[in-house]
Motif scaffolding. Structure first.
Motif, mmCIF file in Angstrom:
data_model
loop_
_atom_site.group_PDB
_atom_site.id
_atom_site.type_symbol
_atom_site.label_atom_id
_atom_site.label_comp_id
_atom_site.label_asym_id
_atom_site.label_seq_id
_atom_site.Cartn_x
_atom_site.Cartn_y
_atom_site.Cartn_z
ATOM 1 N N UNK A 1 58.114 79.519 37.407
ATOM 2 C CA UNK A 1 57.185 80.271 38.256
ATOM 3 C C UNK A 1 57.298 79.810 39.700
ATOM 4 N N UNK B 1 58.453 82.086 42.951
ATOM 5 C CA UNK B 1 57.523 82.345 44.050
ATOM 6 C C UNK B 1 58.108 81.846 45.374
ATOM 7 N N UNK C 1 48.044 81.335 51.133
ATOM 8 C CA UNK C 1 47.328 81.944 50.016
ATOM 9 C C UNK C 1 47.637 81.200 48.710
ATOM 10 N N UNK C 2 48.896 80.756 48.579
ATOM 11 C CA UNK C 2 49.294 80.012 47.376
ATOM 12 C C UNK C 2 48.697 78.610 47.356
ATOM 13 N N UNK D 1 44.078 77.198 46.606
ATOM 14 C CA UNK D 1 43.414 76.654 45.411
ATOM 15 C C UNK D 1 43.613 75.147 45.239
ATOM 16 N N UNK E 1 38.143 74.940 38.391
ATOM 17 C CA UNK E 1 39.217 75.857 38.007
ATOM 18 C C UNK E 1 39.470 75.812 36.513
ATOM 19 N N UNK F 1 38.357 79.180 33.084
ATOM 20 C CA UNK F 1 39.124 79.823 32.016
ATOM 21 C C UNK F 1 38.260 80.188 30.815
ATOM 22 N N UNK G 1 37.431 83.682 30.018
ATOM 23 C CA UNK G 1 38.643 84.443 29.705
ATOM 24 C C UNK G 1 39.069 84.266 28.262
ATOM 25 N N UNK H 1 48.346 76.433 35.483
ATOM 26 C CA UNK H 1 47.462 76.994 36.498
ATOM 27 C C UNK H 1 47.179 75.978 37.610
ATOM 28 N N UNK I 1 51.207 86.374 40.133
ATOM 29 C CA UNK I 1 50.951 84.949 40.312
ATOM 30 C C UNK I 1 49.621 84.744 41.032
ATOM 31 N N UNK I 2 49.376 85.552 42.063
ATOM 32 C CA UNK I 2 48.113 85.410 42.796
ATOM 33 C C UNK I 2 46.921 85.755 41.902
ATOM 34 N N UNK J 1 46.813 85.375 38.690
ATOM 35 C CA UNK J 1 46.716 84.216 37.803
ATOM 36 C C UNK J 1 46.002 83.065 38.506
ATOM 37 N N UNK J 2 46.341 82.878 39.785
ATOM 38 C CA UNK J 2 45.799 81.763 40.562
ATOM 39 C C UNK J 2 44.312 81.957 40.852
ATOM 40 N N UNK J 3 43.955 83.180 41.272
ATOM 41 C CA UNK J 3 42.588 83.411 41.746
ATOM 42 C C UNK J 3 41.696 84.088 40.718
ATOM 43 N N UNK J 4 42.302 84.781 39.747
ATOM 44 C CA UNK J 4 41.527 85.570 38.794
ATOM 45 C C UNK J 4 40.361 84.823 38.169
#
Lengths: 284, 279
Positions: A83, A87, A107-108, A111, A119, A123, A126, A163, B18-19, B21-24
């Motif tokens: 991944x 990216x 933006x990446x 987090x 974080x 999950x 979900x 993640x 990916x974004x 996944x990151x922020x969801x």
């Protein structure tokens, strides 16, 4: 003059060295010392015995837990690498203006500056039995009843690791990619290489130092973790970090220390091996 | 410019996913924190309310959240300032080789890769065996530095790797003392990266968990408080807290990024100050 040079160097590095001496070197020495101590149910006493190590190295549990830890590290590493590389490759070679590159890169990374625990918690809605994933899959008719292995399983542990830690791959790989001379790419395509050949024979070899640095981050973070495994497996899975934290909770500091010493040796050996392939200071 | 290849669109889609996944997940708990008073930890939403945010402000409903927030904030500032100062000094020191510099370098790497729980355990043991009380502002502070300093130093190494030494030589040629060179030439040039170091120092400390676990003593920092809540709180109040701290983190990041942007703007506007020296 050389004495003077050494002296100013030392003086400027002094605060750093002092912090590391007190809060890194001393604690490691303390752990090594205590790993030879003995413990009763409520206290620990100075001694010089190998009981803790003997117990550790002859126990089946240790090997199973180590295997589990390595399994988490390898699987997480593979996913974060794939991944992270994709990216970074997109950002470095397909986004064309520097402004956009910086904006998307930020933006990446944002987090990374927020709380890991939050974080992880995110999950739960979900993956739970009544979570979003299960209700979506059921409403699409893919499954008839909720999947139990989504939360509190190896799956959720590794998902959380990926993640949390993919950023540690993206950043160093992107950093090395941005320093690749663009004329090399042009030369490759002038010489008739396809995009795929350029990627495999030019970009990947030149990106190896970044991949190595990312690997060091991800592998050490996963191997030293105890909280993600505890939280995302609902205390049903174990890794070395949890072994240590369980001993700590039971006030068995000597046995926690022995486990910690072995973990530290393992991690440092892995890192030492990787540092042979990359000169970190040159690659920053 | 050559036209976009299909690969671009595939990679864009991948990046978009990916974004998500990151922020969801973060956005999901942000939505769920507005859950109605009867709602639970997952969907469906049973109405929309601010109920769980009010709960946070109720005294003793969920432990000492505001006290722990205050401690985390103060500790973050302490760690931030120390990280900036020590990293700059360390970065300057490492520009020239000095006796023992490679040992210090390997210590930095060790500090970065050592499992956090070892720092917690080791510092905790030292304090307990020497009869000292662990406290977030002493043992907790030092333990967090072992995490923030390597990042600060790696940034400083990267900055000085790209630093054009001819500026310093020019300053020296004009008769600047070593201190003047650093104060008026080097520091202004590296100032924007120092904001980056400060950002790392504050946020890594503010969110730090494992190294503070056994070294914070009886007064929890915010991440420890949140962790405690995960084991005994089963209402969306924990999502409300998560949303609040994430918003706070975003604000902090925003302030830092704006400062960098603002500095860059101002520098561009002022342009060169050649010929406007102190003479």
């Amino acid at each position: 003059m050389t004495l003077n040079r050494h002296l100013t160097g030392w003086l400027m590095a002094l605060p750093l060295t002092a912090v590391l001496a007190v809060f890194l070197v001393l604690p490691i020495i303390m752990i090594v010392v205590v790993s030879f101590w003995g413990a009763t149910e409520w206290s620990i006493y100075p001694a010089f015995q190998f009981d803790n190590y003997e117990f550790l190295l002859t126990s089946n549990v240790t090997y199973r837990v180590y295997f589990n830890t390595l399994k988490y590290a390898v699987i997480t590493w593979a996913f974060t690498l794939i991944i992270g590389f994709t990216v970074a490759y997109f950002l470095a070679f397909h986004v064309r203006t520097l402004t956009w590159q910086i904006a998307l890169f930020l933006l990446c990374t944002i987090p990374f500056w927020t709380s890991n625990i939050i974080r992880m918690i995110s999950w739960i809605p979900f993956l739970g039995r009544n979570g979003l994933a299960n209700s979506a899959l059921m409403s699409w008719g893919v499954i008839d009843e909720p999947l139990d292995w989504l939360l509190f399983s190896d799956f959720s542990v590794i998902l959380a690791f990926v993640h949390l830690y993919t950023l540690f791959m993206v950043v160093p790989i992107f950093n090395t990619m941005m320093r690749i001379d663009k004329s090399l790419i042009e030369a490759a395509s002038d010489a008739g290489a396809s995009a795929w050949q350029t990627l495999w024979h030019v970009i990947v070899p030149l990106t190896k130092p970044g991949i190595m640095i990312g690997t060091i981050f991800v592998v050490t973070l996963v191997m030293g973790d105890f909280i993600t495994v505890r939280f995302m497996s609902g205390s049903q899975k174990a890794n070395v970090g949890r072994l240590i934290s369980n001993d700590i909770a039971l006030l068995q500091y000597p046995s926690a220390s022995a486990t910690a010493v072995i973990l530290l040796i393992t991690v440092l050996m892995v890192i030492g091996l990787m540092l042979r392939f990359v000169d970190i200071r040159k690659e920053l | 410019m050559e036209p976009r290849r299909p690969a671009f669109y595939i990679l864009s889609a991948f990046f978009g996913l990916f974004l998500v996944f990151l922020y969801g997940p973060t956005f999901t708990i942000a939505i769920l924190s507005f859950q109605g008073p009867q709602g639970g930890l997952t969907f469906p939403m049973r109405g929309v309310s601010m109920h769980w945010f009010y709960d946070l402000f109720e005294q003793q409903a969920v432990g000492d959240i505001w006290g722990s927030f205050r401690r985390s904030f103060v500790l973050g500032l302490m760690v931030m300032v120390t990280t900036v100062v020590v990293s700059v000094l360390g970065g300057l020191a490492f520009r020239k080789r000095f006796a023992g510099s490679s040992i210090v370098f390997y210590l930095i790497i060790t500090s970065l890769v050592i499992p956090s729980i070892l720092i917690s355990l080791g510092v905790g043991l030292i304090f307990s065996q020497s009869g000292l009380r662990v406290h977030w502002a002493t043992s907790g502070f030092g333990s967090q530095l072992t995490w923030t300093l390597p990042f600060g130093l790696l940034i400083m190494f990267a900055v000085f790797n790209r630093f054009d030494k001819s500026y310093e030589e020019a300053a020296r040629d004009l008769g600047a003392s070593p201190w003047q060179t650093i104060r008026y030439v080097v520091l202004p040039i590296i100032a924007p990266s120092l904001i980056g170091v400060a950002l790392f120092g504050f946020t890594l400390s503010y969110d730090e968990f494992a190294r503070t676990l056994l070294t914070a003593g009886s007064y929890n920092t915010l991440p420890l408080e949140i962790f405690g809540m995960t084991t005994n709180v089963t209402t969306p109040v924990i999502f409300a807290l998560g949303t609040m701290t994430t918003v706070f983190s975003f604000l902090v990041i925003g302030v830092f990024l704006l400062t960098v942007w603002f500095l860059g703007k101002r520098r561009a506007k002022h342009g060169s100050d050649a010929g406007k020296g102190m003479m």
